[in-house]
Design a protein around this motif. Structure first.
Motif, PDB file in Angstrom:
ATOM      1  N   TRP A 231      14.869  -0.543  -6.073  1.00 36.61           N
ATOM      2  CA  TRP A 231      13.599  -0.758  -5.167  1.00 36.61           C
ATOM      3  C   TRP A 231      13.438  -2.448  -5.223  1.00 36.61           C
ATOM      4  O   TRP A 231      13.350  -2.957  -6.370  1.00 36.61           O
ATOM      5  CB  TRP A 231      12.564  -0.349  -5.356  1.00 36.61           C
ATOM      6  CG  TRP A 231      11.381  -0.524  -4.675  1.00 36.61           C
ATOM      7  CD1 TRP A 231      10.199  -1.398  -4.932  1.00 36.61           C
ATOM      8  CD2 TRP A 231      11.139  -0.120  -3.120  1.00 36.61           C
ATOM      9  NE1 TRP A 231       9.429  -1.291  -3.930  1.00 36.61           N
ATOM     10  CE2 TRP A 231       9.836  -0.537  -2.798  1.00 36.61           C
ATOM     11  CE3 TRP A 231      11.983   0.657  -2.448  1.00 36.61           C
ATOM     12  CZ2 TRP A 231       9.215  -0.223  -1.466  1.00 36.61           C
ATOM     13  CZ3 TRP A 231      11.349   0.826  -1.121  1.00 36.61           C
ATOM     14  CH2 TRP A 231      10.025   0.202  -0.627  1.00 36.61           C
ATOM     15  N   GLY A 232      13.567  -3.311  -4.255  1.00 35.96           N
ATOM     16  CA  GLY A 232      12.985  -4.504  -4.439  1.00 35.96           C
ATOM     17  C   GLY A 232      11.622  -4.756  -4.197  1.00 35.96           C
ATOM     18  O   GLY A 232      10.913  -4.672  -3.376  1.00 35.96           O
ATOM     19  N   ASP A 233      11.208  -5.115  -5.549  1.00 39.86           N
ATOM     20  CA  ASP A 233       9.607  -5.581  -5.601  1.00 39.86           C
ATOM     21  C   ASP A 233       8.957  -6.405  -4.517  1.00 39.86           C
ATOM     22  O   ASP A 233       7.932  -6.436  -4.030  1.00 39.86           O
ATOM     23  CB  ASP A 233       9.201  -5.608  -7.049  1.00 39.86           C
ATOM     24  CG  ASP A 233       9.340  -4.426  -8.000  1.00 39.86           C
ATOM     25  OD1 ASP A 233       9.338  -3.384  -7.431  1.00 39.86           O
ATOM     26  OD2 ASP A 233       9.796  -4.543  -9.132  1.00 39.86           O
ATOM     27  N   LYS A 234       9.862  -7.628  -4.385  1.00 40.37           N
ATOM     28  CA  LYS A 234       9.356  -8.493  -3.531  1.00 40.37           C
ATOM     29  C   LYS A 234       9.597  -8.133  -1.861  1.00 40.37           C
ATOM     30  O   LYS A 234       8.751  -8.424  -1.423  1.00 40.37           O
ATOM     31  CB  LYS A 234      10.185  -9.878  -4.001  1.00 40.37           C
ATOM     32  CG  LYS A 234       9.776 -10.417  -5.150  1.00 40.37           C
ATOM     33  CD  LYS A 234      10.155 -11.896  -5.624  1.00 40.37           C
ATOM     34  CE  LYS A 234       9.677 -12.375  -6.681  1.00 40.37           C
ATOM     35  NZ  LYS A 234      10.142 -13.587  -6.904  1.00 40.37           N
ATOM     36  N   SER A 235      10.727  -7.553  -1.844  1.00 38.53           N
ATOM     37  CA  SER A 235      11.097  -7.203  -0.287  1.00 38.53           C
ATOM     38  C   SER A 235      10.215  -5.915  -0.011  1.00 38.53           C
ATOM     39  O   SER A 235      10.121  -5.735   1.522  1.00 38.53           O
ATOM     40  CB  SER A 235      12.425  -7.282   0.053  1.00 38.53           C
ATOM     41  OG  SER A 235      12.890  -5.774  -0.853  1.00 38.53           O
TER      42      SER A 235
ATOM     43  N   GLN B 219      11.662  -3.176  -0.040  1.00 35.70           N
ATOM     44  CA  GLN B 219      12.593  -2.261   0.368  1.00 35.70           C
ATOM     45  C   GLN B 219      13.536  -1.959  -0.513  1.00 35.70           C
ATOM     46  O   GLN B 219      13.607  -2.501  -1.714  1.00 35.70           O
ATOM     47  CB  GLN B 219      13.455  -2.776   1.838  1.00 35.70           C
ATOM     48  CG  GLN B 219      12.261  -3.141   2.701  1.00 35.70           C
ATOM     49  CD  GLN B 219      13.146  -3.856   4.066  1.00 35.70           C
ATOM     50  OE1 GLN B 219      14.168  -4.475   3.822  1.00 35.70           O
ATOM     51  NE2 GLN B 219      12.371  -4.315   4.941  1.00 35.70           N
TER      52      GLN B 219
ATOM     53  N   LEU C 254      17.428  -1.820  -2.020  1.00 36.26           N
ATOM     54  CA  LEU C 254      18.493  -2.832  -2.027  1.00 36.26           C
ATOM     55  C   LEU C 254      19.478  -2.163  -1.241  1.00 36.26           C
ATOM     56  O   LEU C 254      19.919  -1.106  -1.375  1.00 36.26           O
ATOM     57  CB  LEU C 254      18.779  -3.175  -3.397  1.00 36.26           C
ATOM     58  CG  LEU C 254      17.649  -3.921  -4.288  1.00 36.26           C
ATOM     59  CD1 LEU C 254      18.184  -4.162  -5.605  1.00 36.26           C
ATOM     60  CD2 LEU C 254      16.975  -4.834  -3.506  1.00 36.26           C
TER      61      LEU C 254
END
Length: 86
Positions: free
Chosen positions: A19-23, A25, A27
């Protein structure tokens, strides 16, 4: 001729993704969600990265072993392979 799940060895059970914490979404590589069948192995390989259950169709995702840069990693993991010699 049809190819069934066993013939192409699709994973069964829960799949996990990075999981992309910033995006906000999962990866991806090449537009395909990266997944693995073993949460602990993902957490070991990518410390500090959030690992969440993912509901991706295995035919539409990308198993971690096929991600660029993971060619030298064999699964299931042998953690001894990742230890630095003393």
């Amino acid at each position: 001729m049809t190819i069934d799940q066993e013939a192409i060895k699709l994973p069964t059970g829960q799949l996990y993704g990075l999981w992309g914490d910033k995006s906000g979404q999962f990866l991806t590589q090449g537009g395909r969600v990266i997944f693995h069948t073993n949460r602990e192995e993902l957490e070991f390989l990518f410390p500090g990265t959030t690992v969440k259950p993912v509901g991706v169709n295995p035919l539409e995702g990308l198993p971690i072993q096929y991600v660029a840069g993971m060619e030298a990693v064999s699964f299931p993991l042998n953690r001894e392979d990742f230890r630095c010699p003393s």
